[in-house]
Enzyme design. Sequence first.
Site, short mmCIF file in Angstrom:
data_model
loop_
_atom_site.label_atom_id
_atom_site.label_comp_id
_atom_site.label_asym_id
_atom_site.label_seq_id
_atom_site.Cartn_x
_atom_site.Cartn_y
_atom_site.Cartn_z
N LYS A 184 51.06 43.72 32.38
CA LYS A 184 50.54 42.36 32.53
C LYS A 184 49.03 42.37 32.34
CE LYS A 184 48.83 39.50 35.53
NZ LYS A 184 48.00 38.70 34.64
N GLU A 259 42.63 50.97 41.11
CA GLU A 259 41.27 51.18 40.57
C GLU A 259 40.54 49.87 40.77
OE1 GLU A 259 40.26 53.97 39.48
OE2 GLU A 259 42.04 55.07 38.87
N CYS A 293 33.31 48.00 35.99
CA CYS A 293 33.50 48.41 37.39
C CYS A 293 32.48 49.46 37.79
CB CYS A 293 34.92 48.93 37.60
SG CYS A 293 35.36 50.26 36.49
N GLU A 394 30.00 42.83 44.63
CA GLU A 394 30.10 43.11 43.20
C GLU A 394 29.89 41.82 42.42
OE1 GLU A 394 33.98 43.90 41.56
OE2 GLU A 394 33.17 45.55 40.38
P1 NDP Z 1 41.50 40.55 39.31
O1 NDP Z 1 41.79 41.37 40.50
O2 NDP Z 1 41.25 39.11 39.49
O3 NDP Z 1 42.73 40.64 38.27
C1 NDP Z 1 43.20 41.86 37.78
C2 NDP Z 1 44.61 41.67 37.28
O4 NDP Z 1 45.46 41.36 38.39
C3 NDP Z 1 44.76 40.49 36.32
O5 NDP Z 1 45.73 40.81 35.35
C4 NDP Z 1 45.23 39.39 37.24
O6 NDP Z 1 45.87 38.32 36.58
C5 NDP Z 1 46.18 40.17 38.12
N1 NDP Z 1 46.53 39.53 39.37
C6 NDP Z 1 45.81 38.61 40.09
N2 NDP Z 1 46.51 38.25 41.19
C7 NDP Z 1 47.67 38.93 41.18
C8 NDP Z 1 48.80 38.97 42.03
N3 NDP Z 1 48.89 38.23 43.14
N4 NDP Z 1 49.83 39.78 41.71
C9 NDP Z 1 49.78 40.55 40.61
N5 NDP Z 1 48.74 40.53 39.73
C10 NDP Z 1 47.69 39.73 40.02
O7 NDP Z 1 40.31 41.24 38.54
P2 NDP Z 1 39.57 40.75 37.21
O8 NDP Z 1 40.57 40.57 36.11
O9 NDP Z 1 38.68 39.60 37.55
O10 NDP Z 1 38.71 42.04 36.83
C11 NDP Z 1 37.50 42.32 37.43
C12 NDP Z 1 37.67 43.32 38.54
O11 NDP Z 1 38.30 44.51 38.07
C13 NDP Z 1 36.34 43.78 39.09
O12 NDP Z 1 36.38 43.80 40.49
C14 NDP Z 1 36.20 45.19 38.56
O13 NDP Z 1 35.38 46.00 39.34
C15 NDP Z 1 37.61 45.65 38.54
N6 NDP Z 1 37.75 46.79 37.63
C16 NDP Z 1 37.94 48.05 38.15
C17 NDP Z 1 38.00 49.14 37.32
C18 NDP Z 1 38.22 50.52 37.87
O14 NDP Z 1 38.69 51.38 37.11
N7 NDP Z 1 37.92 50.81 39.13
C19 NDP Z 1 37.87 49.01 35.86
C20 NDP Z 1 37.68 47.67 35.43
C21 NDP Z 1 37.61 46.59 36.29
P3 NDP Z 1 45.02 36.99 36.19
O15 NDP Z 1 44.03 37.42 35.18
O16 NDP Z 1 46.03 36.07 35.66
O17 NDP Z 1 44.37 36.50 37.46
#
Ligand code: NDP
Length: 520
Positions: A184, A259, A293, A394
Site C-alpha cells: 500500500k 521505520e 526521515c 519532526e
Molecule cells: P504516514 O504515517 O502518514 O503514512 C505512511 C503510510 O501509512 C501511508 O501509506 C499511509 O496512507 C499509511 N497509513 C496511514 N494511516 C494508516 C492506518 N490507519 N492503517 C494503515 N496504513 C495507514 O507517513 P507519511 O506518508 O506522511 O510519511 C512521512 C513519515 O514517514 C515521516 O514521519 C517520516 O519520518 C517517515 N519515514 C520514515 C522512514 C524511516 O525509514 N524511518 C523513511 C521515510 C519516511 P495515506 O498516505 O493514505 O495516509
Amino acid sequence: MTTPTATLDAGLPDGRLLIAGDWRSGTGAELESINPFDGSLNRTFAGASPDDVDEAVTRGREAMDEPAWRDLLPHERARYLHRVADHIEDRVDRIAAIQTADTGKTLTETAALARSAAGTFRYFAAVLEVAEDTLTPRRGDFLTMSVHEPLGVIAAITPWNSPIASDAQKVAPALAAGNAVVLKPASWAPLVALELAAIVDAAGLPAGLFSVLPGSGRETGEAIIEHPLVRRISFTGGTTTGRHIADVAARRLIPTSLELGGKSPTVVFADADVDQAIAGVLFGIFSSQGQSCIAGSRLFVETSMHDEFVERLAAATDDLVLGDPTVPGVQLGPLVHFDHRLDVERYIAAGVDEGGRVVSGGARPTGPPFDAGAFLSPTILTGVDNASAVCQEEIFGPVLVTLPFDDEDDLVAQANDSVYGLAAGIWTADYRRAWRVARRIDAGTVWINTYKQFSISTPFGGTKDSGWGREKGVAGIRQYQHQKSLYWGMDPSPHAWAAPHRGDGDGPSRPEGTREGRTS
Ligand code: NDP
C-alpha cells in the site's frame, strides 16, 4: 501469470491496480495525484476498497501455496528477483519521471532511487544464494535443524517521500523469503508503486503473489492490517501511524517492523573541515527538500565557532538552486504537496514565535516557476531552545535549527534530549572523539565525516520513537520468515518410555539420565 500491461507504455501509469493477478480499476474511493511543481493533475483513479483488499490477500495466500512458487529452490526464486531488477534498470528514466511528477523530487534523485531499488532486488537475490539453514549441536540420538519458512501474506505500507526505494526494501526481502506481498503506497505518491506492479508482473511472478493497493490509510490501510491472512506488517511512515500499527499487530499477535520519524542531530566540532562540514550539513538537511526521515534537522555547532559557521552556512543556503526538478543542476524542487507546505510554514512561524531568528529562507520564493508550485525556500532558524517545538518535533521539510554546545557531555545531553533516535552525523578531525560520541548518541545510524550515505548491505532502523526492527543486510530476509526446528531421530530402537515395565517393585525402575529421558 498475467499479461504485461499497458502501464509499461510511455507516460504515467493508467490508474488500473494490480489486484489478485488482474489489472483492473479499484472499487474504492478516488485518489488524486498532483504534480507539486505546477499543481497540474497527474491522474485521478479509484483506489482499493476493503473488498479489493480481501481479494488480493486471499489470492496472495493461495498463490504462495502453489507449487510454482512454494517449491522453488532459493536460487530459482533469486532468478525472479534478478528479472525484476533487470526491468527496473531498463526503465530507470521512466520510473524517475513518474516519481518526480508525483513527489516533486529532482530527477537526479529519483533516478538514483530507482537504481537503488534495482540494487535491493539484486542484493536479496544474492542473499538467497547464501542464506543457510543450520544443523544445531546434537543433544541425543537425534539430529536437530533450524530451517526458515515464509510467514504468509506480508503487508508492506510505505510513505510518500522515497516510494520506489522504500517499496523495494520491503517487497524484495519479503518475496525472497517466499511470501506473498500486498503493497500500500501513500496517497500523495501512489503512481510509482503501480509501475513497480507492472514490472513485477512483467518479470513473470505467479499471478496474485503481488498486489498493489493504493488507497487511504483510514480505509485501505486499515483493511490490510486487520486482514486475518496478513501475517506481518512492514511499515515505514510517521510515529503516530506506527504506534497505531503496533497496537493492531500486538492485538493480532503478528510481528511488525516500524521505520518511523526522526529529528536527527548533526554535530560540528571546532576541528572539523569546515568546507566539508558545510556541504555535508546542506546535503543532510536540504536534499529531498528536507522530506527525509534521516534529515539532519538539528545542527549542533561547538560554541566557539557557532556564529561564524552558521553565517557561512546561511550564505551557502542562499545560493542553493530551486526550480523545476526535471532540470539538471536544480538542487531543490517543490515540497510534495501544497498541504504539506502549509504544515512546514506553521512550524517556521512557531519557531519565530518561540524566539527563533530566520537567517536564511523562511518564505516562499516568488515569480515563475515558483508561484504555481509548492515551493518553500530552505530555511535556517537560530536562537531557539532545544526544548522548543521546532527542535523537538519532526518538521519533514527544508527547515534546519542550529544550537551551540560547550563540550562532549553537553552535546550528548542535548542530542539525546529527543523522543527520536534514527540517525546522527559527526564532523570532526579527531577519530577518537568521533568514536566516543558516536557510541553515546541514541541513533540507529551515525555518519562520521559524511551524511545520508546508504548501503543495502548495512542494517537500517531506529531506536526510541524512531521505531523498531532493522531492514537491509543479510539478516533482512529473516524478518519475513519464521524459524522451524526439525528433529531427526537416529535411534532405531523403540522409545524406552513405552517399553514393557521391567521393575520388580511397585514403581517404575527406569534409571535417570538415560538418553530417552533427556529433554534439554
Ligand atoms: P504516514 O504515517 O502518514 O503514512 C505512511 C503510510 O501509512 C501511508 O501509506 C499511509 O496512507 C499509511 N497509513 C496511514 N494511516 C494508516 C492506518 N490507519 N492503517 C494503515 N496504513 C495507514 O507517513 P507519511 O506518508 O506522511 O510519511 C512521512 C513519515 O514517514 C515521516 O514521519 C517520516 O519520518 C517517515 N519515514 C520514515 C522512514 C524511516 O525509514 N524511518 C523513511 C521515510 C519516511 P495515506 O498516505 O493514505 O495516509
